[in-house]
Design an enzyme around this catalytic site. Sequence first.
Site, PDB file in Angstrom:
ATOM      1  N   TYR A  43     129.189  21.699  50.526  1.00 40.92           N
ATOM      2  CA  TYR A  43     127.959  22.360  50.074  1.00 40.92           C
ATOM      3  C   TYR A  43     126.865  21.348  49.734  1.00 40.92           C
ATOM      4  CZ  TYR A  43     130.986  26.483  49.224  1.00 40.92           C
ATOM      5  OH  TYR A  43     131.868  27.512  49.339  1.00 40.92           O
ATOM      6  N   HIS A 103     139.790  23.222  51.844  1.00 44.81           N
ATOM      7  CA  HIS A 103     138.745  24.160  52.246  1.00 44.81           C
ATOM      8  C   HIS A 103     139.095  24.931  53.517  1.00 44.81           C
ATOM      9  CE1 HIS A 103     134.081  24.742  51.980  1.00 44.81           C
ATOM     10  NE2 HIS A 103     134.712  25.864  52.182  1.00 44.81           N
TER      11      HIS A 103
END
Length: 270
Positions: A43, A103
């Site tokens: 991010y 992730h």
Amino acid sequence: MPHDTFPRIGLGTYSADDREQWTENVRTALDVGYRHIDTAQVYENERFVGDGIRGATVDRDDVFLSTKTVHHDVPSDPDAVPDAIDGCLERLGVEAVDLLYVHWPSGIYDHDAILPAYDDAYDSGNARRIGLSNFTPELLDEARETLEAPLFAHQVEMHPLLPQEDLVAYAQKHDHWLVAYSPLAQGEVFDVPEIRQVATKHDATPAQVSLAWLLSHDNVAAIPKASSREHMVQNLAARELDLDAEDIETINSIDRRHRVIDPEHGPWNW
């Protein structure tokens, strides 16, 4: 150890741009009552999230902080995973995260090569809990056989248009949390007739109904993204919305199915 109770509504912090906004957004979220903040290496906002936590009036020990590394192409070398984990902590400005996720189980991911680094982070105390994200039941089986650390959570897209029955049942069977990202299907739940019907009945918003439906599952938490104080407050209020059996049946009767996050590297596309 703190956080004996997992905060079941957290703040999701992904945005494609304006990453600096998350300093103020996180500070605001903590001010209105959030105690669970979720971010990720990819991010590119961990520094701002960390600044928001430090700038809030809430003690760090009262904030459940989670991050993720090993995106499908970041880092590019499995041997770099320990450094990637350390980098998450450095950018966040913390000694430990409360939950560290893998992730994606794609790209460089290989359970034998990657998961020992997560066990090491758990053993050292840098990660208080270990999670996985975007796995299939088969990949969960493989990971659970490899991990020495207990699996605390599995994070996936989940909302009334993608109810994830198999993964909910898997989490119940194996005693871990299922954490719903994109729990509002990026706004697509707002116009679903069944959700609007239940919202009208309870004088609530479609977002609150969707979140309350998620929380009606005993082992599901949700991390909606919100950037305004108003929406943050509304999302938290979903914890007090008590859906009855008829409401649940109405929402479960939705026959439309849609996955918002659907990259080619998602293991459901293999």
